[in-house]
Write an enzyme that holds these catalytic residues in place. Structure first.
Site, PDB file in Angstrom:
ATOM      1  N   TYR A 138      51.152  30.124  16.978  1.00  0.00           N
ATOM      2  CA  TYR A 138      51.516  28.944  17.768  1.00  0.00           C
ATOM      3  C   TYR A 138      50.999  29.051  19.207  1.00  0.00           C
ATOM      4  O   TYR A 138      51.499  28.373  20.092  1.00  0.00           O
ATOM      5  CB  TYR A 138      53.032  28.781  17.822  1.00  0.00           C
ATOM      6  CG  TYR A 138      53.668  28.188  16.589  1.00  0.00           C
ATOM      7  CD1 TYR A 138      53.497  28.775  15.348  1.00  0.00           C
ATOM      8  CD2 TYR A 138      54.462  27.045  16.665  1.00  0.00           C
ATOM      9  CE1 TYR A 138      54.102  28.250  14.219  1.00  0.00           C
ATOM     10  CE2 TYR A 138      55.068  26.509  15.543  1.00  0.00           C
ATOM     11  CZ  TYR A 138      54.882  27.118  14.325  1.00  0.00           C
ATOM     12  OH  TYR A 138      55.493  26.600  13.210  1.00  0.00           O
ATOM     13  N   LYS A 189      51.367  40.880   7.678  1.00  0.00           N
ATOM     14  CA  LYS A 189      50.349  40.500   6.688  1.00  0.00           C
ATOM     15  C   LYS A 189      49.063  41.235   7.036  1.00  0.00           C
ATOM     16  O   LYS A 189      47.962  40.673   7.004  1.00  0.00           O
ATOM     17  CB  LYS A 189      50.163  38.976   6.702  1.00  0.00           C
ATOM     18  CG  LYS A 189      49.340  38.424   5.554  1.00  0.00           C
ATOM     19  CD  LYS A 189      49.957  38.618   4.171  1.00  0.00           C
ATOM     20  CE  LYS A 189      48.931  38.324   3.098  1.00  0.00           C
ATOM     21  NZ  LYS A 189      49.401  38.668   1.740  1.00  0.00           N
ATOM     22  N   ASP A 222      54.427  37.633   1.914  1.00  0.00           N
ATOM     23  CA  ASP A 222      54.539  37.021   0.587  1.00  0.00           C
ATOM     24  C   ASP A 222      55.609  37.736  -0.246  1.00  0.00           C
ATOM     25  O   ASP A 222      56.451  37.110  -0.895  1.00  0.00           O
ATOM     26  CB  ASP A 222      53.171  36.978  -0.131  1.00  0.00           C
ATOM     27  CG  ASP A 222      52.380  38.281  -0.016  1.00  0.00           C
ATOM     28  OD1 ASP A 222      52.801  39.178   0.745  1.00  0.00           O
ATOM     29  OD2 ASP A 222      51.339  38.408  -0.690  1.00  0.00           O
ATOM     30  N   ASP A 246      58.860  31.009  10.864  1.00  0.00           N
ATOM     31  CA  ASP A 246      59.109  29.571  10.685  1.00  0.00           C
ATOM     32  C   ASP A 246      59.333  29.290   9.205  1.00  0.00           C
ATOM     33  O   ASP A 246      60.300  28.628   8.806  1.00  0.00           O
ATOM     34  CB  ASP A 246      57.917  28.778  11.213  1.00  0.00           C
ATOM     35  CG  ASP A 246      58.056  27.292  10.932  1.00  0.00           C
ATOM     36  OD1 ASP A 246      59.165  26.767  11.131  1.00  0.00           O
ATOM     37  OD2 ASP A 246      57.062  26.663  10.506  1.00  0.00           O
ATOM     38  N   ASP A 250      63.178  28.569   6.948  1.00  0.00           N
ATOM     39  CA  ASP A 250      63.541  27.417   6.105  1.00  0.00           C
ATOM     40  C   ASP A 250      64.038  27.908   4.749  1.00  0.00           C
ATOM     41  O   ASP A 250      65.016  27.385   4.205  1.00  0.00           O
ATOM     42  CB  ASP A 250      62.334  26.481   5.894  1.00  0.00           C
ATOM     43  CG  ASP A 250      62.299  25.348   6.913  1.00  0.00           C
ATOM     44  OD1 ASP A 250      62.715  25.579   8.066  1.00  0.00           O
ATOM     45  OD2 ASP A 250      61.848  24.234   6.550  1.00  0.00           O
TER      46      ASP A 250
HETATM   47  C1  IPM Z   1      61.122  24.867  13.573  1.00  0.00           C
HETATM   48  C2  IPM Z   1      60.268  23.682  13.309  1.00  0.00           C
HETATM   49  C3  IPM Z   1      59.172  23.619  14.353  1.00  0.00           C
HETATM   50  C4  IPM Z   1      58.328  24.855  14.264  1.00  0.00           C
HETATM   51  C5  IPM Z   1      58.295  22.403  14.255  1.00  0.00           C
HETATM   52  C6  IPM Z   1      59.093  21.156  14.376  1.00  0.00           C
HETATM   53  C7  IPM Z   1      57.167  22.474  15.238  1.00  0.00           C
HETATM   54  O1  IPM Z   1      59.753  23.726  12.029  1.00  0.00           O
HETATM   55  O2  IPM Z   1      61.744  24.926  14.633  1.00  0.00           O
HETATM   56  O3  IPM Z   1      61.193  25.736  12.719  1.00  0.00           O
HETATM   57  O4  IPM Z   1      57.497  24.980  13.387  1.00  0.00           O
HETATM   58  O5  IPM Z   1      58.516  25.703  15.111  1.00  0.00           O
HETATM   59 MG    MG Z   2      60.479  25.305  10.903  1.00  0.00          MG
END
Ligand code: IPM
Ligand code: MG
Length: 366
Positions: A138, A189, A222, A246, A250
């Site tokens: 990022y 990785k 992975d 990230d 999730d």
């Molecule tokens: C998160 C989100 C963000 C990220 C997006 C919205 C840019 O997915 O906070 O995890 O990838 O950092």
């Molecule tokens: Mg995210």
């Protein structure tokens, strides 16, 4: 009694709904928790602001935020605007310019919630993911050239610096050491990415040598996904790069019952600048304005914010109230299999604040 000054940015989609619910809960908490005083100031920045002003926040937006003790954030993202503009114009701009380099994402299966994993596995989830939040994939370094031509090119360069890796590794080690299991899993990785990821491994390994009390193990990203699903109890604190964490966070939130409860702290550990607290679910335009968004992610992140502000007792009381409500199972939003509206979940948590006390271990310390 000194009051904590909180900048409130609801942002886009369901962000303002869940953040307003969070402010109500925090105000109710301040009314019952001895010594807790909070002051809120709202900023209407985000995609609607962009439509009116051609930017996501005013030119001096960061200067306006700088004097606050914390930022309470909703979400950003709009179906009509390019994500790279909205995100880099607000959320990522704040994270990067305020050097909030440590992103902390706890996941626990809260009482009463159901994991998609088998029950005996779901119960074992008690993790904190530490995400490098300032560089890596990022970093924003790269470019586009030869637009529209067959030779068109687009590049995002993942940037790893010794300083960047070292500081996040130290943060993760300190956090892992503060938790009972003293167990850190480092995600990498470096089998496929042979420059930045190899530096990452080397620097993290050097830092972990300063922590003899810590058990450290290593996973390729992975393979980490299948370990989270198959052996959740073997994981405690996780250190991963910006993009890897990230994705893993999730997965973690989904395994913990719903993306709707995931919470995040974007921390500047030096405390030179305000840290920012947000639910991880995003703007969720499909349910915006319907009053059914799950506010628990924004409440959990409010608890992280209180913890960061040094209000451990209040943080625990809020977390206990959330767990009381999930444990009873009467006021769960649709994403958790219930039918409760945002306002009902909020009212239930506020009511529970009265009944719970603030003893017990601090939230992140497990
Ligand atoms: C998160 C989100 C963000 C990220 C997006 C919205 C840019 O997915 O906070 O995890 O990838 O950092
Ligand atoms: Mg995210």
């Amino acid at each position: 009694m000194s009051s904590h000054r909180i900048a409130v940015i609801g942002g886009d989609g369901i962000g303002p709904e869940v953040v307003e619910a969070g402010v109500q809960v925090l105000e109710a908490l301040a009314a019952v928790e001895p010594g807790l005083a909070l002051e809120f100031r709202r900023f209407d920045w985000g995609s609607d602001y962009y439509r009116r002003n051609g930017r996501m926040m005013p030119q001096d937006g960061l200067a306006q935020l700088e004097s606050f003790d914390a930022i309470y954030f909703g979400s950003v993202g709009d179906p009509e605007l390019p994500d790279d503009i909205t995100l880099w114009g607000l959320r990522l701009a704040i994270c990067q310019r305020f050097d909030q380099y440590a992103n902390v994402r706890p996941t626990r299966l809260l009482p009463g919630l159901t994991s998609p994993l088998r029950p005996e596995l779901g119960r074992q989830i008690d993790w904190v993911i530490v995400r490098e939040n300032s560089e890596g994939e990022y970093a924003g370094v790269g470019g586009r050239a030869h637009r529209g031509l067959p030779i068109e090119v687009g590049m995002d360069v993942a940037v790893f610096t010794r300083t960047g890796v070292e500081r996040i590794a130290r943060f993760a080690c300190d956090l892992a050491l503060s938790r009972p299991r003293k167990l850190l899993t480092v995600v990498t990785k470096s089998n496929a990415q042979r420059h930045g990821m190899v530096l990452w491994d080397e620097v993290v390994r050097e830092v972990t040598r300063d922590y003899p009390g810590l058990t450290v193990d290593w996973m390729l990203v992975d393979a980490m996904t299948q370990r989270m699903v198959n052996k959740p109890g073997s994981i405690d604190t996780v250190l991963a790069t910006n993009l890897h964490a990230d994705i893993l966070s999730d997965l973690a939130a989904a395994l913990g019952g719903s993306l709707g409860i995931g919470s995040t702290a974007n921390v500047d550990p030096s405390s030179r600048r305000p840290s920012m607290f947000e639910p991880i679910h995003g703007s969720a335009f499909d349910i915006t304005g319907k009053g059914v968004a799950n506010p628990l992610g924004s409440f959990w992140t409010a608890s992280l914010m209180l913890d960061h502000l040094g209000e451990q007792a209040a943080a625990r009381r809020l977390m206990s109230a959330i767990e009381t409500v999930t444990g009873r199972g009467e006021h769960l939003s649709p994403d958790l299999g219930g039918a409760a509206h945002t306002a009902e979940v909020t009212a239930a948590v506020i009511a529970a604040l009265e009944g719970v006390n603030s003893t017990g271990p601090s939230r992140l310390a497990g």
